[in-house]
Design a protein around this motif. Structure first.
Motif, PDB file in Angstrom:
ATOM      1  N   PRO A   1      10.780   4.492  -2.019  1.00 26.77           N
ATOM      2  CA  PRO A   1      10.682   5.585  -0.980  1.00 26.77           C
ATOM      3  C   PRO A   1      11.669   6.511  -1.291  1.00 26.77           C
ATOM      4  N   ALA A   2      11.454   7.673  -0.630  1.00 24.71           N
ATOM      5  CA  ALA A   2      12.312   8.970  -0.859  1.00 24.71           C
ATOM      6  C   ALA A   2      13.619   8.775  -0.104  1.00 24.71           C
ATOM      7  N   ASP A   3      14.536   9.628  -0.437  1.00 22.89           N
ATOM      8  CA  ASP A   3      16.118   9.663   0.046  1.00 22.89           C
ATOM      9  C   ASP A   3      15.657   9.912   1.802  1.00 22.89           C
ATOM     10  N   ALA A   4      16.422   9.086   2.650  1.00 25.79           N
ATOM     11  CA  ALA A   4      16.333   9.343   4.153  1.00 25.79           C
ATOM     12  C   ALA A   4      17.704   9.722   4.615  1.00 25.79           C
ATOM     13  N   ALA A   5      17.560  10.683   5.720  1.00 25.63           N
ATOM     14  CA  ALA A   5      18.737  11.062   6.361  1.00 25.63           C
ATOM     15  C   ALA A   5      19.218   9.954   7.124  1.00 25.63           C
TER      16      ALA A   5
ATOM     17  N   VAL B   1      12.346  -0.131   2.908  1.00 24.89           N
ATOM     18  CA  VAL B   1      12.231   0.769   4.201  1.00 24.89           C
ATOM     19  C   VAL B   1      12.179  -0.412   5.264  1.00 24.89           C
ATOM     20  N   GLY B   2      12.813  -1.430   4.938  1.00 27.03           N
ATOM     21  CA  GLY B   2      12.854  -2.462   6.003  1.00 27.03           C
ATOM     22  C   GLY B   2      11.534  -3.216   6.509  1.00 27.03           C
ATOM     23  N   PHE B   3      10.456  -3.303   5.701  1.00 27.69           N
ATOM     24  CA  PHE B   3       8.920  -3.666   5.685  1.00 27.69           C
ATOM     25  C   PHE B   3       9.271  -5.162   5.910  1.00 27.69           C
ATOM     26  N   ARG B   4      10.137  -5.898   4.823  1.00 23.61           N
ATOM     27  CA  ARG B   4       9.948  -7.224   4.923  1.00 23.61           C
ATOM     28  C   ARG B   4      10.892  -7.827   6.031  1.00 23.61           C
ATOM     29  N   PRO B   5      11.867  -7.413   6.626  1.00 25.55           N
ATOM     30  CA  PRO B   5      12.408  -7.904   7.821  1.00 25.55           C
ATOM     31  C   PRO B   5      11.420  -7.560   9.097  1.00 25.55           C
ATOM     32  N   PHE B   6      10.614  -6.617   9.053  1.00 22.26           N
ATOM     33  CA  PHE B   6       9.617  -6.070  10.227  1.00 22.26           C
ATOM     34  C   PHE B   6       8.608  -7.331  10.087  1.00 22.26           C
ATOM     35  N   VAL B   7       8.019  -7.483   8.904  1.00 23.17           N
ATOM     36  CA  VAL B   7       7.158  -8.595   8.808  1.00 23.17           C
ATOM     37  C   VAL B   7       7.558  -9.925   9.285  1.00 23.17           C
ATOM     38  N   TYR B   8       8.715 -10.358   8.806  1.00 22.72           N
ATOM     39  CA  TYR B   8       9.209 -11.551   9.294  1.00 22.72           C
ATOM     40  C   TYR B   8       9.492 -11.584  10.711  1.00 22.72           C
ATOM     41  N   ARG B   9       9.879 -10.608  11.367  1.00 20.31           N
ATOM     42  CA  ARG B   9       9.791 -10.571  12.776  1.00 20.31           C
ATOM     43  C   ARG B   9       8.439 -10.657  13.574  1.00 20.31           C
TER      44      ARG B   9
ATOM     45  N   THR C   1      18.456  -0.315   6.284  1.00 20.62           N
ATOM     46  CA  THR C   1      16.929  -0.141   5.921  1.00 20.62           C
ATOM     47  C   THR C   1      16.196   1.026   6.441  1.00 20.62           C
ATOM     48  N   ASN C   2      16.766   1.671   7.468  1.00 22.36           N
ATOM     49  CA  ASN C   2      16.185   2.851   7.934  1.00 22.36           C
ATOM     50  C   ASN C   2      16.546   4.255   7.623  1.00 22.36           C
TER      51      ASN C   2
ATOM     52  N   LEU D   1       9.814   4.640   8.037  1.00 19.79           N
ATOM     53  CA  LEU D   1      10.118   5.284   6.734  1.00 19.79           C
ATOM     54  C   LEU D   1       8.942   4.789   5.724  1.00 19.79           C
ATOM     55  N   SER D   2       8.045   3.715   6.384  1.00 16.56           N
ATOM     56  CA  SER D   2       7.039   3.102   5.332  1.00 16.56           C
ATOM     57  C   SER D   2       5.826   3.882   5.549  1.00 16.56           C
ATOM     58  N   ARG D   3       4.876   3.779   4.462  1.00 19.77           N
ATOM     59  CA  ARG D   3       3.487   4.108   4.498  1.00 19.77           C
ATOM     60  C   ARG D   3       2.508   3.172   3.721  1.00 19.77           C
ATOM     61  N   ILE D   4       1.543   2.730   4.543  1.00 23.39           N
ATOM     62  CA  ILE D   4       0.744   1.680   4.169  1.00 23.39           C
ATOM     63  C   ILE D   4      -0.572   2.671   3.567  1.00 23.39           C
ATOM     64  N   ASP D   5      -0.563   2.395   2.036  1.00 21.33           N
ATOM     65  CA  ASP D   5      -1.839   3.279   1.445  1.00 21.33           C
ATOM     66  C   ASP D   5      -3.236   2.276   1.543  1.00 21.33           C
ATOM     67  N   SER D   6      -3.053   1.204   1.352  1.00 20.34           N
ATOM     68  CA  SER D   6      -3.993  -0.031   1.436  1.00 20.34           C
ATOM     69  C   SER D   6      -3.483  -1.387   1.728  1.00 20.34           C
TER      70      SER D   6
END
Length: 779
Positions: free
Chosen positions: A115-119, A29-37, A144-145, A80-85
């Motif tokens: 992740p679920a399939d995304a439009a 869901v693009g989480f790693r590049p988001f954290v990198y940035r 990634t989105n 598209l991400s979801r942080i549960d913990s």
């Protein structure tokens, strides 16, 4: 969450290093590049990598910058991400100044989500339609989105070798995007282009490829000529025709053997959807979410849609394109609206494989639009409706599966197999449950094979090996017999869960309720603890158990399941129970002399005439009497048509015109109160003879049903003091009934809870079974 996320540190200029473990939907869901940035913007060193728990992050730098990083991590996370913990701990410094992305690690038990399939996202859509872009009109672009996820994934971690894209080696340009942390296609696992990715082609009815410079345009030519096309999508094939062509729609129905059930319609965009439907703002929001579900909305008159698309009801199932290939179909100005229905015969699993599609659909489709990106998991389109401004799932599938649903208590590894119709199973472990996609009806070997296939995939994906199997009480369900066989083979513990208890427990669990609550369990069929068929129930529920406080009075179902397909039988049984004479019952049900004699003998002798307290069957019977609907083409058709007329011009003045009788029982002696429809039937018959309109009769019937269950809830409150009401069961798909119940209960001071994350129908049943099983084990 660590406490320092919200509390400033004592030494903001101190240099620290911290290890973070983030769980949830954080892969693909693009989480790693988001954290990198984020880390680079805050001037932090360290790394991030995928693992079977989610992502591991180590960050090093000034304490104040780490605080800022942690605050932004949740606030700015990818859509598209979801942080549960998220947990954090201090570790020794490594003097690391730069931040990097490291390779995925596979170790231990999987606890992250796919992740679920995304439009298709707005950026990709612009590229798709831009003649200057290198992916112009490429049917499989993604980033990634957006794009396929669950349907192409074999297992976690979500990396390209674990997907059906593994066989497509990226070209230099795609690889450069994939490797660049600043690019939105960084580690987009389905990344591809014209040069290196999947391709699309047109095939004839026998599956032979038809040479074409532009297969998509050739497909549109055939659709506009009135042909039926089988189009391969994200989670399977669709059968498609021009939705404005009545002859084409009827031909599809005949070949698919789907004669009355409504067909879903796809349109270009929200503006086109507004032309066909009178959309509320909540419905518009649903249509444009990344899940892109089918939304049931009120259709407009004279919309141009073929009458046989949704016969006999005021709603239209409408949705928007969610894959690039679908957007290309609607980029052609000739295409206004397309029927897009699951490619199968009625209630069979959707076709996903090219060879399977040729074999199963060759007698239905005139041609195929195929591609060579393998679909690893069948996944139908999700279906939702808006009930009192809140989205309600009718079918939970693409766009929602396999996102985890919280469990209210810790669960050992367990499997809940669900029911019989609208089959969905649930795997649970710890504080999360994972529902399968909608599997259809579990009535034959084909359905059971799909069940096994999906179960094997989800067990492998999440590495859950069940120790317990929960199942319905009904001895005749295929799911029940399979559960018993599985448990015997593997030495697993079995837990049987009553059908309506599971419904209410699912609703309770969604809201974190442990009980006691007053449960209104309203549906068509559920096996009761007395061996009879329940479905109009007022229960006093805790997660681990329940008591039956009240129920609709029993009425015979002459012919058993035949009374569901031919509801005139149910109406005859209900009228007989209400004291109507043979001649009166014949008049009101349209039964012939012979039919009436046979029904009478079956009821009197108790031959294949099981007793039921089902509200669904009461609605069926009312539709027979009020609308003359003697037989149905699909489940709940009669009740849906009755609702459709009742809400045509809803009028609160219908309150109290009809009434069901409520006879209080002795709760302490386990004698439930009885809700009798005898006087209701007399009032309906009188209105029919008096020339009262069908709409008024339908509206008064809905009002009377809501009224008696509200009165039963009030009686339960008087006896117990409970003010929380949980509503579940397939009858809650009836939006007008759900509205009447909620508004009247709330006006009487009750706290009312409905479903948001799972279906109130049998699609949510397995989640409730899992919750009850976990609660039973925790006692």
């Amino acid at each position: 969450m660590p406490s320092h996320e919200s509390q400033p540190r004592q030494e903001p200029h101190e240099v620290l290093r911290e290890a973070l473990q983030v769980r949830g939907v954080v892969q693909g869901v693009g989480f790693r590049p988001f954290v990198y940035r984020l880390a680079n913007e805050e001037g932090l060193g360290g790394f991030i990598g995928n693992d079977t728990d989610g992502v591991t992050i180590e960050i090093e730098g000034l304490a104040e910058r780490i605080d800022a990083f942690l605050a932004r991590l949740r606030a700015e996370a990818p859509p598209l991400s979801r942080i549960d913990s998220m947990t954090a701990r201090s570790i020794p410094r490594k003097q690391e100044k730069n931040f990097r992305i490291v390779a995925s690690e596979v170790h231990g038990q999987v606890s992250t989500g796919i992740p679920a399939d995304a439009a298709t996202c707005a950026d990709c859509l612009r590229e798709l339609l831009d003649p200057a872009d290198r992916r112009y009109r490429y049917p499989f672009l993604n980033c990634t989105n957006c794009g396929p996820r669950f349907t192409i994934t074999r297992r976690i971690p979500y990396d390209r070798p674990q997907t059906s894209m593994a066989r497509f080696k990226m070209c230099a340009a795609c690889q450069a995007e994939y490797d660049d942390p600043t690019n939105r296609r960084f580690h987009a696992q389905p990344n591809a282009c014209w040069k290196c990715g999947p391709r699309v082609w047109l095939a004839d009815a026998e599956g032979r490829e038809t040479p074409s410079a532009d297969p998509v345009t050739a497909c549109i030519d055939r659709l506009m000529a009135g042909e039926i096309l089988a189009i391969k999508g994200v989670g399977g094939f669709h059968l498609s025709v021009d939705a404005t062509n009545e002859a084409a729609v009827m031909r599809l129905r005949e070949r698919k053997h789907r004669y009355g059930k409504p067909l879903a319609v796809m349109v270009r965009d929200l503006a086109a959807a507004r032309e066909l439907c009178d959309l509320a703002s909540e419905e518009e929001k649903l249509l444009t979410t990344p899940a892109r579900p089918i939304v049931l909305a009120r259709g407009r008159d004279n919309s141009g849609i073929a009458p046989s698309v949704a016969p006999g009801i005021p709603w239209l199932g409408i949705f928007l394109p969610y894959a690039p290939l679908q957007h290309l179909l609607f980029a052609d100005p000739r295409v206004r609206a397309l029927v897009m229905t699951s490619a199968n015969l009625s209630e069979e699993p959707i076709a996903i494989d090219n060879d399977e599609a040729r074999a199963r659909l060759g007698h239905i489709a005139d041609a195929f639009l195929m591609h060579d990106r393998e679909i690893l998991q069948r996944c139908d389109d999700s279906v939702l409706a808006v009930v009192d401004g809140v989205p309600q799932l009718i079918r939970r599938a693409r766009g929602f599966v396999p996102l985890g649903i919280p469990m209210p208590i810790d669960s050992p590894p367990l499997l809940a197999v669900g029911g019989h119709l609208k089959s969905v199973f649930t795997l649970a472990r710890g504080r999360f449950a994972y529902q399968s996609q909608h599997l259809g009806d579990l009535e034959n070997v084909t359905g059971l094979d799909f069940f096994r296939e999906s179960l094997d995939h989800l067990m492998r994906t999440f590495e859950i090996e069940p120790e317990i199997v929960a199942h319905d009480l009904h001895p005749g369900y295929l799911s029940t017999s399979w559960a018993k066989e599985r448990a015997a083979e593997r030495g697993l513990r079995l837990i049987a869960v009553q059908h309506h208890h599971a419904h209410i427990a699912a609703c309770m669990a969604e809201h974190g309720l442990k009980g006691p609550v007053i449960g209104l369990a309203l549906d068509g069929t559920g096996y009761g603890t007395d061996g009879r068929i329940w479905g109009g129930e007022v229960l006093l529920c805790r997660l681990e158990g329940f008591e039956r406080f009240a129920h609709l009075d029993y009425a015979p179902m002459p012919g058993g399941e035949a009374a569901i397909r031919e509801p005139w039988r149910m109406a005859f049984g209900a009228l007989h129970e209400a004291g109507f004479s043979m001649d009166e019952a014949k008049e009101l049900t349209g039964a012939s002399d012979r039919e009436a004699r046979v029904m009478g003998r079956m009821i009197e002798r108790g031959l294949n005439a099981p007793l039921t307290s089902s509200l669904g069957r009461l609605f069926d019977a009312a539709a027979v009497v009020a609308l003359g609907r003697r037989e149905v083409d699909y489940e709940a058709q009669a009740a849906i048509e009755l609702e459709g007329i009742a809400v045509d011009e809803p009028d609160e003045d219908d309150v109290g015109v009809y009434a069901l009788d409520l006879t209080a029982g002795d709760w302490l002696q386990h004698e439930p109160a009885i809700l009798s429809a005898a006087s209701l039937w007399r009032a309906v018959a009188g209105d029919l003879r008096g020339g009262v309109s069908k709409r008024e009769i339908a509206a008064r019937f809905h009002s009377a049903v809501a009224d008696v269950f509200v009165r039963a809830a009030k009686l339960a409150h008087e006896r117990t003091g409970i003010r929380q009401v949980a509503m579940s069961g397939g009858c809650l798909h009836n939006r007008w009934l759900a509205h009447l119940l909620r508004t009247r209960l709330e006006s009487d001071g009750f706290e009312v809870y409905g479903h948001k994350q799972v279906s109130p129908g049998d699609g949510g049943l397995s989640y409730g079974q899992a919750v009850v099983a976990a609660a039973t084990l925790a006692k």
